[in-house]
Design a protein around this motif. Structure first.
Motif, PDB file in Angstrom:
ATOM      1  N   GLU A 124      67.891 120.329  58.093  1.00 44.87           N
ATOM      2  CA  GLU A 124      66.854 121.129  57.443  1.00 44.87           C
ATOM      3  C   GLU A 124      65.709 120.260  56.942  1.00 44.87           C
ATOM      4  N   ARG A 125      66.043 119.153  56.334  1.00 44.18           N
ATOM      5  CA  ARG A 125      64.979 118.271  55.852  1.00 44.18           C
ATOM      6  C   ARG A 125      64.231 117.650  57.030  1.00 44.18           C
ATOM      7  N   LEU A 126      64.966 117.338  58.071  1.00 49.52           N
ATOM      8  CA  LEU A 126      64.299 116.795  59.255  1.00 49.52           C
ATOM      9  C   LEU A 126      63.317 117.816  59.822  1.00 49.52           C
ATOM     10  N   ARG A 127      63.755 119.057  59.868  1.00 50.38           N
ATOM     11  CA  ARG A 127      62.890 120.114  60.381  1.00 50.38           C
ATOM     12  C   ARG A 127      61.657 120.260  59.484  1.00 50.38           C
ATOM     13  N   GLY A 128      61.897 120.182  58.199  1.00 46.20           N
ATOM     14  CA  GLY A 128      60.772 120.238  57.271  1.00 46.20           C
ATOM     15  C   GLY A 128      59.794 119.104  57.513  1.00 46.20           C
ATOM     16  N   PHE A 129      60.341 117.926  57.665  1.00 44.68           N
ATOM     17  CA  PHE A 129      59.480 116.768  57.916  1.00 44.68           C
ATOM     18  C   PHE A 129      58.733 116.913  59.234  1.00 44.68           C
ATOM     19  N   SER A 130      59.368 117.481  60.234  1.00 45.53           N
ATOM     20  CA  SER A 130      58.731 117.635  61.540  1.00 45.53           C
ATOM     21  C   SER A 130      57.538 118.575  61.452  1.00 45.53           C
ATOM     22  N   ARG A 131      57.519 119.412  60.443  1.00 40.05           N
ATOM     23  CA  ARG A 131      56.393 120.328  60.268  1.00 40.05           C
ATOM     24  C   ARG A 131      55.284 119.722  59.420  1.00 40.05           C
ATOM     25  N   SER A 132      55.544 118.555  58.879  1.00 39.75           N
ATOM     26  CA  SER A 132      54.578 117.969  57.951  1.00 39.75           C
ATOM     27  C   SER A 132      53.281 117.655  58.669  1.00 39.75           C
ATOM     28  N   THR A 133      52.224 117.789  57.946  1.00 34.26           N
ATOM     29  CA  THR A 133      50.922 117.615  58.546  1.00 34.26           C
ATOM     30  C   THR A 133      50.244 116.356  58.031  1.00 34.26           C
ATOM     31  N   ARG A 134      49.598 116.455  56.924  1.00 38.16           N
ATOM     32  CA  ARG A 134      48.908 115.279  56.416  1.00 38.16           C
ATOM     33  C   ARG A 134      48.944 115.326  54.900  1.00 38.16           C
ATOM     34  N   GLY A 135      48.347 114.338  54.302  1.00 41.27           N
ATOM     35  CA  GLY A 135      48.384 114.282  52.844  1.00 41.27           C
ATOM     36  C   GLY A 135      49.832 114.219  52.415  1.00 41.27           C
ATOM     37  N   LEU A 136      50.071 114.313  51.141  1.00 40.40           N
ATOM     38  CA  LEU A 136      51.444 114.330  50.692  1.00 40.40           C
ATOM     39  C   LEU A 136      52.020 115.681  51.028  1.00 40.40           C
ATOM     40  N   MET A 137      53.115 115.703  51.712  1.00 40.65           N
ATOM     41  CA  MET A 137      53.690 116.960  52.178  1.00 40.65           C
ATOM     42  C   MET A 137      53.825 117.936  51.017  1.00 40.65           C
ATOM     43  N   ASP A 138      53.397 119.164  51.291  1.00 42.55           N
ATOM     44  CA  ASP A 138      53.290 120.167  50.233  1.00 42.55           C
ATOM     45  C   ASP A 138      54.627 120.518  49.613  1.00 42.55           C
ATOM     46  N   GLU A 139      55.691 120.276  50.328  1.00 49.24           N
ATOM     47  CA  GLU A 139      57.000 120.550  49.742  1.00 49.24           C
ATOM     48  C   GLU A 139      57.864 119.297  49.774  1.00 49.24           C
ATOM     49  N   PRO A 140      57.892 118.572  48.668  1.00 52.03           N
ATOM     50  CA  PRO A 140      58.716 117.369  48.578  1.00 52.03           C
ATOM     51  C   PRO A 140      60.160 117.633  48.978  1.00 52.03           C
ATOM     52  N   ALA A 141      60.638 118.829  48.696  1.00 52.63           N
ATOM     53  CA  ALA A 141      61.934 119.279  49.199  1.00 52.63           C
ATOM     54  C   ALA A 141      63.060 118.330  48.827  1.00 52.63           C
ATOM     55  N   ARG A 142      62.968 117.782  47.684  1.00 51.78           N
ATOM     56  CA  ARG A 142      64.036 116.906  47.242  1.00 51.78           C
ATOM     57  C   ARG A 142      65.063 117.710  46.450  1.00 51.78           C
ATOM     58  N   HIS A 143      65.782 118.582  47.171  1.00 51.64           N
ATOM     59  CA  HIS A 143      66.782 119.381  46.468  1.00 51.64           C
ATOM     60  C   HIS A 143      67.740 118.503  45.716  1.00 51.64           C
ATOM     61  N   ALA A 144      68.544 117.834  46.511  1.00 50.58           N
ATOM     62  CA  ALA A 144      69.684 117.176  45.882  1.00 50.58           C
ATOM     63  C   ALA A 144      69.751 115.706  46.295  1.00 50.58           C
ATOM     64  N   ALA A 145      70.569 115.458  47.264  1.00 51.31           N
ATOM     65  CA  ALA A 145      70.799 114.071  47.653  1.00 51.31           C
ATOM     66  C   ALA A 145      69.690 113.568  48.562  1.00 51.31           C
ATOM     67  N   ALA A 146      68.971 112.599  48.117  1.00 49.87           N
ATOM     68  CA  ALA A 146      67.966 111.934  48.931  1.00 49.87           C
ATOM     69  C   ALA A 146      68.219 110.434  48.889  1.00 49.87           C
ATOM     70  N   PRO A 147      68.985 109.948  49.825  1.00 44.42           N
ATOM     71  CA  PRO A 147      69.423 108.543  49.853  1.00 44.42           C
ATOM     72  C   PRO A 147      68.273 107.572  49.592  1.00 44.42           C
ATOM     73  N   ARG A 148      67.200 107.780  50.339  1.00 41.50           N
ATOM     74  CA  ARG A 148      65.963 107.024  50.107  1.00 41.50           C
ATOM     75  C   ARG A 148      64.885 108.058  49.916  1.00 41.50           C
ATOM     76  N   GLN A 149      64.101 107.941  48.881  1.00 41.12           N
ATOM     77  CA  GLN A 149      63.075 108.948  48.693  1.00 41.12           C
ATOM     78  C   GLN A 149      62.083 108.894  49.853  1.00 41.12           C
ATOM     79  N   PRO A 150      61.984 110.001  50.586  1.00 39.60           N
ATOM     80  CA  PRO A 150      61.091 110.061  51.739  1.00 39.60           C
ATOM     81  C   PRO A 150      59.638 109.863  51.353  1.00 39.60           C
TER      82      PRO A 150
END
Lengths: 282, 282
Positions: free
Chosen positions: B242-268
């Motif tokens: 799901e996060r990968l899919r979200g990232f694949s939709r990212s465009t430019r600037g800081l992505m509008d949805e940081p989407a850091r629900h829970a576990a983020a091993p390395r902050q994207p």
DNA sequence: CGATCGTTTGACGGTGCTCAATCACCGTGG
DNA sequence: CCACGGTGATTGAGCACCGTCAAACGATCG
């Protein structure tokens, strides 16, 4: 979004002075369509019985929307279109530009809805064949089946040309390739391959090339400075088609053939000249 | 060029243990082909009479060459292929990767010769139908006509997906989109959408994405560092689809949805993080 | 003639291309 | 078994093309 289109629906009453079909659509005969597609007039006479919808669109009108139900496939009669896909953030990716004799919306038959939208670039006319009728009609009229296969095959090829253009090369080269593509299409239509009138905006071109809006302008200026073309707004005259074609093939490093036969207004090979970055290593 | 292919010709004797047709090709029945393509078994029984050529290829073998005469179109039965176009300087542009049930070589029917080549990525099998037989056979067997239209329509869609990937976005995002595409195809085949085994080389991916060889490696490393995937050579495991899919939709600037629900091993989101350049302005 | 849109051009900063060295992985042969 | 070349993948350093932001210019239309 200043769309002046008359809604999306296929079953819509359209301002039309041609005879109407039962759907409220202007209708012509199937033979007209087949003639348009260049079918040799074998059984053409017998196809007059089959009515085919015809539709007119103003510049900027959308023929069908992305995600819309697949009602029909269309054949461009006059005018031109762009087929696009719109991302969630509103970015319009242009997948191709279509002209007379090309087919629109066929990629929808496998899904039931259109994966792409189609927008008229100028006042245009199309023939429409309902999706549900395609198979039966194609079985009844072999010529249509053949014509359809051929048109789709051509469409498949032209979808592949996007990759040719977007394949990692310098922006100038991408534009050059695009112009060569247009030039060849013009020639295929029997028109002059040197005089182009661009129906699409710079932004459309930018999207198709996969570069930024502003970069297209810069590349146009560059190509004009090299002496390849002469640009005045949307009028483009190709001054030296052969050298332009050569440049469009350029990859990276200093182009292997300077090709400075005779008159080279500005030497193409210079700093920032053709082919600085160009191509991705194989 | 260590091709271990058994020549290009269609009329070639092939090492085969299945029954042979008159052409020296292993042959199966048309019903096999239709079943492969997912046709509902209506008139399947009656199609056993029609023989269809079957061909096997080793990994790396080319099914047909660019510019080669259009002898047949093919349906992938087992294995996978890449369809490519080779520039004069030897650069290979990859136009797509094909798997079971997809059609190969159809873009040749409008020209008489193949605008692209097809190369097997692993040991594979295909059904072949001669171009000259297509129209008559499709007229005789409506199911084939339907199946063909559907397959080509799907092919048209997948050709459009190149643009989606190559559309000016950051290299990381391109790779992410590519992986999502693969994942969705896996799911469509009923396989696990998280475990991918890449049949193609890094260079093939690079060509498909329109970036440089080295950049693909870097992007893989980046995606792994973000915690999206785990990569070991050609084995790819998607850790957070799901996060990968979200990232694949990212465009430019800081992505509008940081989407850091829970576990983020390395902050994207970090310097050099996702979406620095991303997308071209509309 | 003024407003709006499309196009052009400038400056700056960053990403990714080129080049190139190192590493990992194999199949071969000594 | 280990040395050996070959292919493919990874990583690093440097530079320049192009994307972003921004402003000026031109065209088209009401």
């Amino acid at each position: 979004m200043t769309e002046s289109n008359q809604a999306t629906g296929f079953n819509r009453s359209v301002k039309e002075d041609a005879p109407r079909g039962p759907e409220g659509l202007a209708s012509s005969s199937l033979s007209d369509l087949l003639r348009l597609m260049g079918a040799d007039g074998a059984d053409l006479a017998q196809t007059d019985a089959y009515p085919v919808a015809m539709r007119r669109l103003r510049a900027g009108a959308t023929l069908f929307h992305e995600g819309g139900e697949a009602e029909a496939i269309y054949f461009v009669s006059v005018g031109s279109f762009k087929s696009i896909r719109t991302a969630e953030d509103g970015y319009e990716q242009v997948l191709g530009f279509l002209r007379r004799g090309e087919v629109l919306g066929f990629d929808a038959v496998c899904m039931g809805q259109h994966p792409t939208a189609a927008v008229a670039l100028e006042d245009s006319r199309v023939y429409g064949v309902r999706v549900q009728d395609i198979f039966t009609l194609a079985q009844r009229v072999p010529t249509l089946d053949r014509v359809l296969h051929l048109a789709v095959s051509r469409q498949l090829t032209s979808r592949g040309e996007i990759a040719d253009v977007m394949a990692a090369v310098a922006a100038d080269v991408r534009l050059a390739r695009f112009l060569v593509q247009l030039s060849e299409r013009m020639q295929a239509c029997g028109q002059s391959p040197r005089r182009l009138y661009l129906r699409m905006s710079r932004s459309d071109i930018a999207s198709y090339l996969g570069v930024a809006h502003a970069t297209v302008s810069r590349s146009f200026s560059a190509l004009a400075a090299w002496g390849y073309v002469q640009v005045s707004n949307r009028d483009v005259e190709i001054l030296d088609l052969e050298r332009l074609r050569g440049f469009s093939r350029s990859t990276r490093g200093l182009m292997d053939e300077p090709a400075r036969h005779a008159a080279a207004p500005r030497q193409p090979v210079a700093r920032n000249g053709p082919g600085s970055v160009g191509r991705i290593t194989a």
